[in-house]
Design a protein around this motif. Structure first.
Motif, PDB file in Angstrom:
ATOM      1  N   SER A 120     -82.618  49.696  67.082  1.00 21.21           N
ATOM      2  CA  SER A 120     -82.533  50.877  66.226  1.00 21.21           C
ATOM      3  C   SER A 120     -82.101  50.499  64.821  1.00 21.21           C
ATOM      4  N   ILE A 121     -81.136  49.584  64.729  1.00 19.90           N
ATOM      5  CA  ILE A 121     -80.658  49.187  63.405  1.00 19.90           C
ATOM      6  C   ILE A 121     -81.758  48.447  62.658  1.00 19.90           C
ATOM      7  N   TYR A 122     -82.489  47.629  63.384  1.00 17.31           N
ATOM      8  CA  TYR A 122     -83.609  46.897  62.770  1.00 17.31           C
ATOM      9  C   TYR A 122     -84.627  47.882  62.205  1.00 17.31           C
ATOM     10  N   PHE A 123     -84.966  48.882  63.009  1.00 20.72           N
ATOM     11  CA  PHE A 123     -85.932  49.889  62.590  1.00 20.72           C
ATOM     12  C   PHE A 123     -85.409  50.663  61.376  1.00 20.72           C
ATOM     13  N   ALA A 124     -84.125  51.051  61.450  1.00 21.80           N
ATOM     14  CA  ALA A 124     -83.525  51.816  60.348  1.00 21.80           C
ATOM     15  C   ALA A 124     -83.517  51.004  59.073  1.00 21.80           C
ATOM     16  N   SER A 125     -83.275  49.696  59.200  1.00 23.69           N
ATOM     17  CA  SER A 125     -83.210  48.869  57.989  1.00 23.69           C
ATOM     18  C   SER A 125     -84.585  48.805  57.335  1.00 23.69           C
ATOM     19  N   VAL A 126     -85.643  48.731  58.154  1.00 24.90           N
ATOM     20  CA  VAL A 126     -86.981  48.695  57.563  1.00 24.90           C
ATOM     21  C   VAL A 126     -87.288  50.021  56.879  1.00 24.90           C
ATOM     22  N   LEU A 127     -86.904  51.129  57.532  1.00 25.54           N
ATOM     23  CA  LEU A 127     -87.112  52.447  56.911  1.00 25.54           C
ATOM     24  C   LEU A 127     -86.396  52.537  55.573  1.00 25.54           C
ATOM     25  N   GLY A 175     -81.111  44.047  58.990  1.00 26.90           N
ATOM     26  CA  GLY A 175     -81.946  44.259  60.167  1.00 26.90           C
ATOM     27  C   GLY A 175     -82.202  42.960  60.902  1.00 26.90           C
ATOM     28  N   LYS A 176     -82.461  41.923  60.112  1.00 26.99           N
ATOM     29  CA  LYS A 176     -82.721  40.616  60.715  1.00 26.99           C
ATOM     30  C   LYS A 176     -81.494  40.107  61.455  1.00 26.99           C
ATOM     31  N   PHE A 177     -80.315  40.307  60.855  1.00 27.75           N
ATOM     32  CA  PHE A 177     -79.065  39.899  61.497  1.00 27.75           C
ATOM     33  C   PHE A 177     -78.996  40.489  62.900  1.00 27.75           C
ATOM     34  N   ILE A 222     -94.640  35.424  56.771  1.00 28.57           N
ATOM     35  CA  ILE A 222     -93.487  34.738  57.365  1.00 28.57           C
ATOM     36  C   ILE A 222     -92.510  35.754  57.944  1.00 28.57           C
ATOM     37  N   GLU A 223     -92.250  36.819  57.186  1.00 25.40           N
ATOM     38  CA  GLU A 223     -91.296  37.829  57.653  1.00 25.40           C
ATOM     39  C   GLU A 223     -91.788  38.488  58.938  1.00 25.40           C
ATOM     40  N   ASN A 224     -93.090  38.630  59.057  1.00 25.70           N
ATOM     41  CA  ASN A 224     -93.622  39.257  60.269  1.00 25.70           C
ATOM     42  C   ASN A 224     -93.987  38.238  61.326  1.00 25.70           C
ATOM     43  N   SER A 225     -93.683  36.951  61.057  1.00 29.37           N
ATOM     44  CA  SER A 225     -93.989  35.875  61.999  1.00 29.37           C
ATOM     45  C   SER A 225     -95.468  35.874  62.351  1.00 29.37           C
ATOM     46  N   GLY A 257     -89.651  49.091  76.816  1.00 24.95           N
ATOM     47  CA  GLY A 257     -89.617  50.533  76.643  1.00 24.95           C
ATOM     48  C   GLY A 257     -89.459  50.961  75.197  1.00 24.95           C
ATOM     49  N   PHE A 258     -88.582  51.922  74.992  1.00 21.16           N
ATOM     50  CA  PHE A 258     -88.400  52.531  73.681  1.00 21.16           C
ATOM     51  C   PHE A 258     -88.045  51.489  72.622  1.00 21.16           C
ATOM     52  N   ASP A 259     -87.135  50.575  72.983  1.00 21.78           N
ATOM     53  CA  ASP A 259     -86.683  49.571  72.023  1.00 21.78           C
ATOM     54  C   ASP A 259     -87.836  48.696  71.567  1.00 21.78           C
ATOM     55  N   LEU A 260     -88.669  48.284  72.516  1.00 20.74           N
ATOM     56  CA  LEU A 260     -89.796  47.434  72.170  1.00 20.74           C
ATOM     57  C   LEU A 260     -90.748  48.183  71.243  1.00 20.74           C
ATOM     58  N   GLY A 261     -90.942  49.472  71.539  1.00 18.51           N
ATOM     59  CA  GLY A 261     -91.790  50.288  70.668  1.00 18.51           C
ATOM     60  C   GLY A 261     -91.265  50.308  69.246  1.00 18.51           C
ATOM     61  N   LEU A 262     -89.941  50.497  69.114  1.00 17.03           N
ATOM     62  CA  LEU A 262     -89.327  50.508  67.780  1.00 17.03           C
ATOM     63  C   LEU A 262     -89.577  49.185  67.065  1.00 17.03           C
ATOM     64  N   ILE A 263     -89.363  48.084  67.791  1.00 19.63           N
ATOM     65  CA  ILE A 263     -89.508  46.774  67.159  1.00 19.63           C
ATOM     66  C   ILE A 263     -90.940  46.560  66.702  1.00 19.63           C
ATOM     67  N   LEU A 264     -91.900  46.925  67.575  1.00 19.38           N
ATOM     68  CA  LEU A 264     -93.300  46.708  67.218  1.00 19.38           C
ATOM     69  C   LEU A 264     -93.696  47.555  66.021  1.00 19.38           C
ATOM     70  N   HIS A 265     -93.208  48.799  66.008  1.00 22.38           N
ATOM     71  CA  HIS A 265     -93.603  49.615  64.868  1.00 22.38           C
ATOM     72  C   HIS A 265     -92.907  49.167  63.592  1.00 22.38           C
ATOM     73  N   ALA A 266     -91.679  48.662  63.725  1.00 20.81           N
ATOM     74  CA  ALA A 266     -90.983  48.139  62.542  1.00 20.81           C
ATOM     75  C   ALA A 266     -91.810  47.028  61.915  1.00 20.81           C
ATOM     76  N   SER A 267     -92.454  46.251  62.767  1.00 19.45           N
ATOM     77  CA  SER A 267     -93.287  45.168  62.274  1.00 19.45           C
ATOM     78  C   SER A 267     -94.477  45.720  61.482  1.00 19.45           C
ATOM     79  N   ASN A 268     -95.118  46.783  62.007  1.00 20.09           N
ATOM     80  CA  ASN A 268     -96.202  47.440  61.266  1.00 20.09           C
ATOM     81  C   ASN A 268     -95.715  47.963  59.930  1.00 20.09           C
TER      82      ASN A 268
END
Lengths: 301, 669
Positions: free
Chosen positions: A63-70, A101-103, A182-185, A211-222
């Protein structure tokens, strides 16, 4: 505000276009461009499996990763309209927000106690550290060039007067594309489709997310892709009216996505131990931009 | 009460503390010490707060014939550092109550420890107040000595004693340089007042005398290559002492450098550039070493060196700004340095306190033996996490604010100045970016290895969360840190007033020059707002996730082992392997020394054998050690002088008297 909306819109189809380009390049029919988003929605509706070793860090980190990208997207301007957040030196804020977010994504990988995920975390930390100076030199050079220090002011006062300035814009685009990769690997550094955990970076970090967390991470990447695309688009949309800038914006995103797809189809991943040199070489390109700027403003005599 | 009475009262409190503490029971000593620390802090903070509000104190103490008049001044700069000292010492003393509980049987040792803690605090305060070189040096020496004895609390361990000796020697090398500097000024100007330094600088070359002072103060602060005492002393000291030492004692080196820098008149740009370059290298070197070390407190000590580099860069910018007469650069640089001084004293003492809690519960500082502590010590883990985020300069915490100021200083410097400066500024900017990235790596590694995953080694006792008494100071620190992160404009405007009152070139400026500086206050307010916004965004995403996820199925299973079905705890990624790639990449700076015996071809059934590896400090290993070894080699020839016989020593005295006598007789002296 407008930049926030268009970036979110662009993120919806960005990875779909990459996948479609790759499938066309390899002669397959391939899924529709909204397939990755459908996958993400499916994940968001699923339950989760957590590792027994993991703690609360593992649950809050996505969630924090996603929020940081937002939050970082809010800093990006759109032509003559500012981002939601805009102040002098906001690109520092931008870089540090992403770092937060990366941290969390790194420590969440460490939280599972797996050797593979630790390996990915270590690589992610190292590569993102190496890419950092390129971004700062790039932005510092444009700060010198335009005399402003916020994204919005820098972009609206970029005057592509001389040919050298065009060259600078192209170099900057190249650097930003590489930073985004690089940031998106993605490809030259990391292959998201590799089959071996030992050779992964980002994918191996999220092995245990579901589940939900993986969805957040994948969309953060988009979102991250669309965010860098928006930064690149800002080099070209200048202060034109919106009925021109919005199509230009989406065109730039489209070209960027297709370019990523083509690039990934026709190139191989670097050897892991050469990645560091490659990433650090970006800094020298950024330095080229800096010297170019010095030349344009006449500090080099 | 006026300031003079308050300061005298603080001395009386100190004296009564020294007499009372030895007569108390072991349990009460720490508590009474805390009360005395609090009293001294209250008494000395009042004049400091006055000074920050624009009423500096200036007193002339009538000393003896030998000392002459001793000026005692509390200006805004002294006041800022005094408040930091008091805050950190209060927290340290409070934390020390809980931390020292396990040493209660060593009663005399504890008496000495707590008495010295009081002396230590007062001597640091006096260092900030006294402005006469002789008295200053005495307070400085008192501070070094008292902190030495605080460091060697566990004097039974040879390693601790060795670290203490190292510290003692290096501090005195620093004092020699300071003394030479002060003597030079005394002989030219005939005065020991600090104002004489200003008049000296007005008429004489500045660079070399500044260099003397810089080396003297820089050893305390830990600039490379003068840093090598830090990574030895910090691990040896008890946690609350490391916290206070790293939090404030190294900052007094910074205080000295700023104090001297304010008096500079010429060579400003050269000094500023040199200091900026050295500082950026210091920061990068410090954090690089922090990234690879596995001793938790050694890692934190190297991280202190990094932060000194960040503060030094601010000072460098400020000196360049003075040289070019750019108010913006002066304000951004110095405010960044001063705010980072406060910030670092907060998060570094927080991190040292958490490391103390971990050490108290697990009895090891080796990260590779720890793991999974977040389950047993969740609050300590959160404190460490907050400290780690703040020290990495990540928003919404306080570290970001001060680093942002210095970054803005670099950006202002790029635009304002010539080719060489632009290049220097952009390299510093990218240097800072690398430092930021490295500190991300360092602290993800430390947090991940110590608190996450599962325990790597069997501990003798099961760790528990530390007592509330030890957590309270950490909660207080986190509170202050968040207040800086969310309302930086409040702290910044105090610092802005400080800067305007102490920087000489600002004193005769009219309002038109200074009014643009108020824009920075609004900028700070914006950053505070966005930090709050960021926190709200994070919490709302977490809340939304929670409200959705709680309705879903939730399972717990073992970590995915990529098909391997018998993983064990030893197979976790270690901290060392986490930073191994980095260590290899920069192996020419951080060289790894391995010790092992190769398998011989004849050995068909190998015996069990040991493999050990450690990283060496570049400067200590390549410069300081060879140098001291050469020195020892030649000095061995003079060992006969110190032969331990009393008669010979008496003879030396007689020789000395005869030489003096003859010297005066023939007018040699």
């Amino acid at each position: 505000m407008i930049s926030f909306v268009v970036i979110i819109l662009a993120s919806l189809f960005f990875s779909g276009i990459i996948v479609r380009t790759k499938s066309i390049a390899s002669g397959r029919k391939g899924p529709g461009i909204f397939q990755p988003m459908k996958d993400i929605f499916r994940l968001l509706k699923k339950g989760s499996v957590y590792s027994e070793t993991s703690s609360f860090v593992f649950q809050i980190a996505p969630s924090i990763y996603f929020a940081s990208v937002l939050m970082a997207i809010m800093v990006i301007p759109f032509g003559k309209s500012e981002g939601i957040i805009s102040f002098d030196g906001d690109f520092i804020f931008f870089a540090y927000i992403l770092a937060l977010g990366k941290f969390f994504s790194i420590i969440s990988a460490m939280d599972t106690g797996s050797s593979f995920e630790g390996m990915g975390a270590s690589r992610e930390a190292l590569y993102s550290l190496l890419v950092e100076p390129a971004f700062f030199i790039l932005m510092g050079s444009f700060a010198l060039f335009t005399g402003h220090t916020s994204f919005h002011d820098i972009f609206i006062s970029l005057h592509f007067g001389s040919y050298v300035a065009y060259a600078l814009g192209c170099l900057a685009t190249f650097v930003l594309i590489m930073i985004a990769m690089i940031e998106n690997s993605r490809m030259p550094i990391d292959d998201p489709k590799t089959h071996l955990e030992l050779t992964m970076i980002h994918e191996v970090m999220i092995l245990d997310n579901s589940g939900f967390d993986l969805g957040l991470i994948l969309h953060a990447s988009n979102l991250k892709f669309a965010m860098y695309g928006a930064l690149i688009a800002n080099f070209f949309i200048d202060t034109l009216p919106f009925y021109l800038t919005i199509p230009i914006f989406f065109a730039v995103q489209l070209i960027f996505a297709v370019a990523v797809g083509v690039f990934e189809s026709f190139s191989a991943r670097f050897r892991m131990n050469h990645n560091a040199q490659f990433i650090f070489a970006l800094t020298s390109i950024a330095l080229l931009i800096f010297f170019g700027v010095l030349m344009v403003i006449g500090k080099f005599i | 009460m006026n300031s003079f009475q308050l300061i005298i009262a603080s001395l009386l409190v100190l004296a009564s503390g020294i007499f009372i503490i030895p007569f108390l029971s072991a349990r009460l000593k720490a508590i009474v010490n805390f009360i005395f620390v609090l009293l001294i802090s209250l008494l000395t903070s009042i004049p400091a707060v006055y000074a920050l509000m624009g009423n500096p104190t200036e007193l002339i103490l009538q000393g003896t014939a030998f000392f002459g008049k001793i000026p005692l001044r509390i200006d805004a700069l002294s006041a800022w550092f005094m408040l930091i000292i008091n805050l950190t010492c209060i927290n340290g003393a409070l934390y020390g109550i809980g931390y020292m509980k396990s040493y209660q049987e060593q009663k005399t040792n504890l008496s000495v420890h707590w008495v010295l803690f009081l002396i230590f605090q007062s001597s640091m305060l006096w260092v900030c107040m006294l402005q006469q070189s002789l008295a200053f040096l005495i307070a400085w020496e008192l501070m070094s000595l008292s902190s030495l004895f605080l460091v060697v609390f566990e004097h039974q361990k040879t390693q601790t004693l060795r670290a203490g000796m190292n510290y003692l020697v290096q501090m005195h090398i620093g004092v020699i340089f300071l003394t030479i500097g002060f003597i030079q000024i005394y002989f030219t100007e005939g005065s020991t007042d600090f104002h004489a330094i200003g008049t000296y600088f007005a008429t004489n070359p500045n660079f070399w005398v500044f260099l003397l002072f810089f080396i003297g103060f820089g050893i305390k602060a830990g600039f490379i290559p003068l840093h090598s005492w830090l990574p030895h002393a910090h691990p040896a000291a008890p946690a609350h002492i490391s916290g206070v030492m790293s939090g404030v004692i190294v900052k007094l080196g910074i205080y000295g450098i700023i104090r001297i820098a304010l008096l500079l008149k010429t060579d400003l740009i050269l000094i500023g550039e040199s200091l900026l370059t050295l500082s950026v290298i210091t920061a990068a070197y410090g954090i690089l070493n922090a990234a690879i070390h596995r001793d938790l407190k050694k890692m934190l000590a190297y991280c202190t060196i990094e932060n000194i580099g960040i503060i030094g860069s601010g000072i460098g910018l400020f000196i360049i700004g003075m040289g070019m007469n750019k108010p913006l650069l002066i304000v951004l640089g110095l405010s960044g340095a001063l705010l980072h001084t406060l910030n670092h004293s907060l998060f570094k003492s927080l991190l040292f306190f958490t490391s103390g809690s971990v050490y108290q519960q697990t009895h090891t500082r080796d990260m590779e033996k720890l793991g999974g502590l977040v389950k047993q010590m969740p609050q300590t883990a959160i404190f460490f996490l907050i400290g780690a985020l703040a020290i990495g300069g990540l928003p919404p915490f306080n570290g970001f604010v001060s680093e942002f100021l210095i970054y803005s200083g670099f950006l202002a410097g790029i635009r304002n100045t010539g080719l060489i400066h632009s290049t220097l500024m952009i390299l510093s900017l990218s240097g800072f970016a690398i430092v930021g990235g490295l500190s991300l790596l360092t602290f993800t590694k430390s947090f991940g290895t110590i608190f996450l995953g599962s325990p790597r080694d069997q501990l003798h006792t099961k760790p528990h969360e530390v007592s509330l008494g030890m957590r309270i100071p950490q909660i207080v620190i986190v509170g202050i840190m968040l207040s800086i992160g969310f309302f930086p404009q409040v702290y910044f405007s105090v610092i802005l007033h400080t800067i305007i009152s102490i920087v000489p070139s600002f004193q005769f400026q009219d309002a038109s020059v200074l009014s643009p500086l108020n824009n920075i206050v609004t900028l700070m307010a914006e950053i505070g707002r966005y930090s709050i916004l960021f926190l709200i965004l994070i919490s709302s995403v977490i809340l939304i996730r929670y409200s959705i996820v709680k309705k879903r199925v939730e399972q717990f299973n073992t970590t995915w082992g990529c098909g391997y079905i018998a993983p064990n705890k030893k197979m976790q990624y270690t901290g060392k392997s986490f930073s191994k790639t980095l260590g290899k990449l920069l192996g020419f700076i951080v060289s790894e020394k391995k010790r092992y015996t190769e398998l011989s071809p004849q050995e068909i059934f190998p015996q069990s054998r040991k493999h050990s590896s450690h990283y060496t400090d570049f400067f200590e290993h390549n410069i300081i050690h060879p140098l001291t070894e050469r020195l020892l080699f030649s000095l061995n020839y003079f060992q006969f002088i110190q032969n331990g016989r009393t008669q010979t020593y008496v003879l030396y005295g007689v020789f000395f008297i005869i030489i003096i006598f003859l010297g005066t007789l023939f007018k040699f002296i």
